[in-house]
Write an enzyme that holds these catalytic residues in place. Structure first.
Site, PDB file in Angstrom:
ATOM      1  N   SER A 126      -0.738   4.037   7.778  1.00  0.00           N
ATOM      2  CA  SER A 126      -0.897   3.227   6.573  1.00  0.00           C
ATOM      3  C   SER A 126      -1.670   1.955   6.875  1.00  0.00           C
ATOM      4  CB  SER A 126       0.466   2.930   5.952  1.00  0.00           C
ATOM      5  OG  SER A 126       0.358   2.334   4.697  1.00  0.00           O
TER       6      SER A 126
ATOM      7  N   ASP B 195      -5.238   0.580   1.327  1.00  0.00           N
ATOM      8  CA  ASP B 195      -4.885   0.595   2.740  1.00  0.00           C
ATOM      9  C   ASP B 195      -5.425   1.876   3.373  1.00  0.00           C
ATOM     10  OD1 ASP B 195      -3.202   2.353   1.458  1.00  0.00           O
ATOM     11  OD2 ASP B 195      -1.448   1.860   2.651  1.00  0.00           O
TER      12      ASP B 195
ATOM     13  N   ASP C 189      -4.343   4.887   4.187  1.00  0.00           N
ATOM     14  CA  ASP C 189      -4.139   6.215   3.630  1.00  0.00           C
ATOM     15  C   ASP C 189      -4.238   6.241   2.113  1.00  0.00           C
ATOM     16  OD1 ASP C 189      -1.643   4.815   3.509  1.00  0.00           O
ATOM     17  OD2 ASP C 189      -0.592   6.707   3.221  1.00  0.00           O
TER      18      ASP C 189
ATOM     19  N   ASP D 146      -2.664   4.745  -0.425  1.00  0.00           N
ATOM     20  CA  ASP D 146      -1.539   4.760  -1.367  1.00  0.00           C
ATOM     21  C   ASP D 146      -1.124   3.361  -1.818  1.00  0.00           C
ATOM     22  OD1 ASP D 146      -0.202   3.859   0.912  1.00  0.00           O
ATOM     23  OD2 ASP D 146       1.450   5.289   0.739  1.00  0.00           O
TER      24      ASP D 146
END
Length: 479
Positions: free
Chosen positions: A101, A242, A244, A246
């Site tokens: 993340s 960010d 990834d 999400d």
């Protein structure tokens, strides 16, 4: 080994995960799915990953372990976590996303999805229990990597279709929007979606080197870049996410990031939510705009809160975190079409919702944000702060009211304390200071609210100073 489940999935140092541990946790996940009856041998498990250097290797090791456990594996490649979750959920397939993340590149992690959605705390405990005996003897564990069938194109296409049905055609025409691409897996999809709605898109800061972007505590260097780009390109907004994809990052026309919980609030109103579920770290002014259910920090807790709200008969249930990641627990009708539930964090929904509202009301993002009248809230973290020192600080502050009062001497007098997650202290002047160890990395976080920008930043600086001083005292005592 420093691997553990945090606020969203398994996290730890890349060197610890890239090897036997990846195979062990993938095997534990597979065994849990089979023993609990949530999947059977031969079923497909989807795998996605971010752009971290260690992610391809970890994903391949996980693929090999899942195949040896009796599953087929579909490689969805470098896609946003919500795209992977949508793709797997529609097919009632389990999935795992290799990502750290927003945390630094020397760390990584795995997010796990059951066939019916993101895992809960009880699932984490079961996976950890299944992994424990395997971790005790890693030397003989098979870590042979394997390839998987390609599923990337379909996963990307389905997520693109979802997001190009949210708004009316041309809904963002006339807006100049920058996309800070850096190393997020959402970077190309953001450009495609914004172009679809007629925005003039300017791609910014694309990087082949992984850059950690924390949307809840945006670094001063990143803010400087956002300000420079906003002025240089005469932008109405800048969007990003960010690693990834999400957690959203949306900056206004001056390059200043909007609070993630404000983005979540706007998304909830966009969907006509009957209740929103959000952690205790989100802005205390949210309740003035929408019924709110508070939880601990972390998507598993938000998901549990959303499930509670659904069981109580709420029609449209939205969840969001202070980082802006927005979850949808129920189907919602938007733009004449049904937006299916996606109970995992998503950066696209809140970013599009705020841009659409700005265009509809003919307001700059800064004016739009000010119109909600939320208390000024800022947050930051101290990185590389040992977890045992964080634990010692929290134990010290919790032990007696006198310890807490002494720690806050010169900052303010405690009036009320919440211990839902960390210590959230309301002071006598109604300002708030909240101390909380990160669940994902050796970091100590501080969140504050105050009546104005200057007071909020002053309070945050004082809070961070007290944390550093405590850490220094512990280091000196050990010496």
């Amino acid at each position: 080994m420093s691997l553990k489940f945090g606020t969203s999935g398994l996290r730890g140092l890349s060197v610890d995960l890239d090897g036997p541990a990846a195979a062990i946790y993938a095997t534990a996940f597979a065994r849990y799915l089979l023993s609990s009856g949530q999947a059977k041998a031969g079923d497909t498990v989807m795998i996605g990953r971010d752009f971290r250097p260690s992610s391809p290797s970890i994903a391949a090791i996980c693929a090999g372990a899942l195949k040896r456990a009796g599953f087929s594996v579909a490689d969805c490649g470098t896609v946003p976590t919500p795209a992977l979750a949508l793709y797997a959920g529609k097919r009632q397939s389990a999935a795992l996303m290799v990502t750290g993340s927003h945390i630094p590149a020397d760390r990584n992690g795995i997010k796990f999805y059951r066939p019916n959605g993101e895992i809960a705390k009880v699932d984490e405990e079961a996976i950890a229990a299944a992994a424990a005996p395997l971790l005790a003897d890693q030397t003989s564990f098979d870590v042979t990597p394997d390839e998987a069938e390609d599923g990337m194109a379909t996963a990307t296409a389905e997520f693109l279709a979802r997001n190009t049905a949210l708004l009316e055609v041309g809904a963002l025409a006339g807006l100049r929007v920058g996309v800070y691409q850096h190393s997020t897996v959402a970077r190309d999809l953001f450009v495609d979606v914004l172009n679809h709605y007629g925005a003039q898109v300017v791609a910014l800061g694309r990087s082949d080197t992984f850059i950690p972007v924390d949307t809840e505590a945006v670094s001063p260097a990143t803010i400087d870049s956002l300000k420079r780009w906003a002025a240089e390109h005469s932008l109405d907004a800048i969007v990003s996410a960010d690693g990834d994809g999400d957690r959203p990052l949306v900056a206004d026309e001056a390059g200043l990031p909007l609070r993630g919980d404000l983005l979540g609030l706007i998304a909830a109103r966009f969907l006509d939510a009957t209740v929103a579920v959000t952690p205790v770290t989100s802005n205390s002014g949210l309740e003035r705009h929408l019924p709110i259910l508070r939880t601990r920090v972390g998507s598993p807790y938000v998901i549990a809160g959303m499930e509670q709200a659904v069981s109580e008969g709420q029609k449209t249930v939205v969840g969001f975190e202070a980082n802006g990641g927005t979850l949808l627990a129920t189907d919602a009708v938007v733009n004449g079409t049904t937006l299916t539930a996606l109970p995992t964090r998503d950066s696209f929904l809140p970013a599009l919702a705020v841009l659409a509202l700005s265009k509809k009301q003919a307001q700059t993002l800064s004016a739009l944000a000010a119109g909600f009248g939320l208390p000024v809230a800022v947050a930051d973290r101290i990185e590389n702060f040992p977890t045992d020192t964080s634990a010692a600080l929290m134990a010290h502050l919790r032990s007696t009211r006198e310890n807490l009062a002494d720690f806050l001497t010169g900052i303010g007098r405690p009036a009320d304390v919440s211990d839902i997650d960390g210590l959230r202290v309301t002071l006598h002047d109604d300002s708030v200071i909240h101390f909380r160890p990160s669940g994902n990395a050796p970091e100590m976080r501080c969140y504050v609210e105050a009546k104005d920008e200057a007071s909020a930043h002053a309070l945050l600086a004082e809070g961070l100073t007290r944390i550093r001083e405590f850490g220094l005292s512990k280091t000196e005592s050990k010496g």
